[in-house]
Motif scaffolding. Structure first.
Motif, PDB file in Angstrom:
ATOM      1  N   LYS A   1      41.984  36.082  41.093  1.00  0.00           N
ATOM      2  CA  LYS A   1      43.198  36.881  41.157  1.00  0.00           C
ATOM      3  C   LYS A   1      42.890  38.220  41.823  1.00  0.00           C
ATOM      4  O   LYS A   1      41.871  38.837  41.547  1.00  0.00           O
ATOM      5  N   ASN A   2      43.790  38.630  42.703  1.00  0.00           N
ATOM      6  CA  ASN A   2      43.694  39.943  43.328  1.00  0.00           C
ATOM      7  C   ASN A   2      45.054  40.605  43.161  1.00  0.00           C
ATOM      8  O   ASN A   2      46.045  40.163  43.736  1.00  0.00           O
ATOM      9  N   GLU A   3      45.111  41.642  42.364  1.00  0.00           N
ATOM     10  CA  GLU A   3      46.382  42.297  42.055  1.00  0.00           C
ATOM     11  C   GLU A   3      46.586  43.537  42.912  1.00  0.00           C
ATOM     12  O   GLU A   3      45.631  44.195  43.305  1.00  0.00           O
ATOM     13  N   ARG A   4      47.838  43.854  43.174  1.00  0.00           N
ATOM     14  CA  ARG A   4      48.168  45.044  43.964  1.00  0.00           C
ATOM     15  C   ARG A   4      47.651  46.322  43.335  1.00  0.00           C
ATOM     16  O   ARG A   4      47.410  47.308  44.022  1.00  0.00           O
ATOM     17  N   SER A   5      47.486  46.313  42.037  1.00  0.00           N
ATOM     18  CA  SER A   5      47.009  47.494  41.330  1.00  0.00           C
ATOM     19  C   SER A   5      45.549  47.806  41.650  1.00  0.00           C
ATOM     20  O   SER A   5      45.052  48.868  41.306  1.00  0.00           O
ATOM     21  N   GLY A   6      44.862  46.858  42.301  1.00  0.00           N
ATOM     22  CA  GLY A   6      43.463  47.072  42.637  1.00  0.00           C
ATOM     23  C   GLY A   6      42.500  46.363  41.716  1.00  0.00           C
ATOM     24  O   GLY A   6      41.304  46.550  41.810  1.00  0.00           O
ATOM     25  N   ARG A   7      43.028  45.528  40.852  1.00  0.00           N
ATOM     26  CA  ARG A   7      42.173  44.779  39.933  1.00  0.00           C
ATOM     27  C   ARG A   7      41.933  43.388  40.508  1.00  0.00           C
ATOM     28  O   ARG A   7      42.851  42.729  40.972  1.00  0.00           O
ATOM     29  N   MET A   8      40.673  42.948  40.482  1.00  0.00           N
ATOM     30  CA  MET A   8      40.304  41.616  40.947  1.00  0.00           C
ATOM     31  C   MET A   8      39.601  40.899  39.813  1.00  0.00           C
ATOM     32  O   MET A   8      38.744  41.471  39.145  1.00  0.00           O
TER      33      MET A   8
ATOM     34  N   LEU B   1      36.875  43.451  38.444  1.00  0.00           N
ATOM     35  CA  LEU B   1      36.346  44.502  39.303  1.00  0.00           C
ATOM     36  C   LEU B   1      37.493  45.326  39.865  1.00  0.00           C
ATOM     37  O   LEU B   1      38.628  44.859  39.919  1.00  0.00           O
ATOM     38  N   VAL B   2      37.160  46.518  40.294  1.00  0.00           N
ATOM     39  CA  VAL B   2      38.147  47.400  40.915  1.00  0.00           C
ATOM     40  C   VAL B   2      37.949  47.345  42.422  1.00  0.00           C
ATOM     41  O   VAL B   2      36.832  47.476  42.922  1.00  0.00           O
ATOM     42  N   VAL B   3      39.040  47.135  43.137  1.00  0.00           N
ATOM     43  CA  VAL B   3      39.035  47.191  44.600  1.00  0.00           C
ATOM     44  C   VAL B   3      39.383  48.619  44.980  1.00  0.00           C
ATOM     45  O   VAL B   3      40.370  49.173  44.482  1.00  0.00           O
ATOM     46  N   SER B   4      38.575  49.217  45.833  1.00  0.00           N
ATOM     47  CA  SER B   4      38.849  50.604  46.214  1.00  0.00           C
ATOM     48  C   SER B   4      40.196  50.699  46.923  1.00  0.00           C
ATOM     49  O   SER B   4      40.638  49.768  47.595  1.00  0.00           O
ATOM     50  N   ARG B   5      40.845  51.828  46.760  1.00  0.00           N
ATOM     51  CA  ARG B   5      42.160  52.029  47.389  1.00  0.00           C
ATOM     52  C   ARG B   5      42.089  51.850  48.899  1.00  0.00           C
ATOM     53  O   ARG B   5      42.990  51.289  49.503  1.00  0.00           O
ATOM     54  N   ARG B   6      41.030  52.326  49.479  1.00  0.00           N
ATOM     55  CA  ARG B   6      40.891  52.239  50.938  1.00  0.00           C
ATOM     56  C   ARG B   6      40.647  50.819  51.425  1.00  0.00           C
ATOM     57  O   ARG B   6      40.906  50.511  52.585  1.00  0.00           O
ATOM     58  N   ARG B   7      40.134  49.959  50.576  1.00  0.00           N
ATOM     59  CA  ARG B   7      39.815  48.584  50.984  1.00  0.00           C
ATOM     60  C   ARG B   7      40.882  47.569  50.600  1.00  0.00           C
ATOM     61  O   ARG B   7      40.811  46.414  50.993  1.00  0.00           O
ATOM     62  N   ARG B   8      41.890  47.950  49.842  1.00  0.00           N
ATOM     63  CA  ARG B   8      42.880  46.990  49.330  1.00  0.00           C
ATOM     64  C   ARG B   8      43.567  46.192  50.427  1.00  0.00           C
ATOM     65  O   ARG B   8      43.708  44.981  50.323  1.00  0.00           O
ATOM     66  N   GLU B   9      43.992  46.857  51.475  1.00  0.00           N
ATOM     67  CA  GLU B   9      44.663  46.150  52.567  1.00  0.00           C
ATOM     68  C   GLU B   9      43.703  45.190  53.262  1.00  0.00           C
ATOM     69  O   GLU B   9      44.062  44.048  53.563  1.00  0.00           O
TER      70      GLU B   9
END
Length: 74
Positions: free
Chosen positions: A40-47, A55-63
């Motif tokens: 799962k990869n959520e828009r909030s940045g949680r994977m 894990l947290v996806v960095s804001r800069r890498r989300r897109e």
């Protein structure tokens, strides 16, 4: 996969170069993930991975992460 941690003298950048051809992607400065294990990869940045690690996806890498994951589905 088994949850063990390893200490290495290589930098995350070196691992990134070695592992990207095998389906890994840097989602944060300190996290590389294998596409096969992303549940799962959520828009909030949680994977969430297949071993239930979150894990947290960095804001800069989300897109970039979203594009990377959607390219696998094609």
């Amino acid at each position: 996969e088994d949850g063990t941690n390893r200490l290495s003298s290589y930098s995350i950048g070196e691992y990134r170069k070695m592992l990207e051809p095998y389906g890994f992607f840097a989602i944060h400065r300190s996290s590389l993930v294998n596409r096969r294990h992303v549940l799962k990869n959520e828009r909030s940045g949680r994977m969430v991975l297949s071993n239930q690690v979150e894990l947290v996806v960095s804001r800069r890498r989300r897109e970039d992460v979203s594009r990377w994951l959607s390219s696998a589905k094609k």
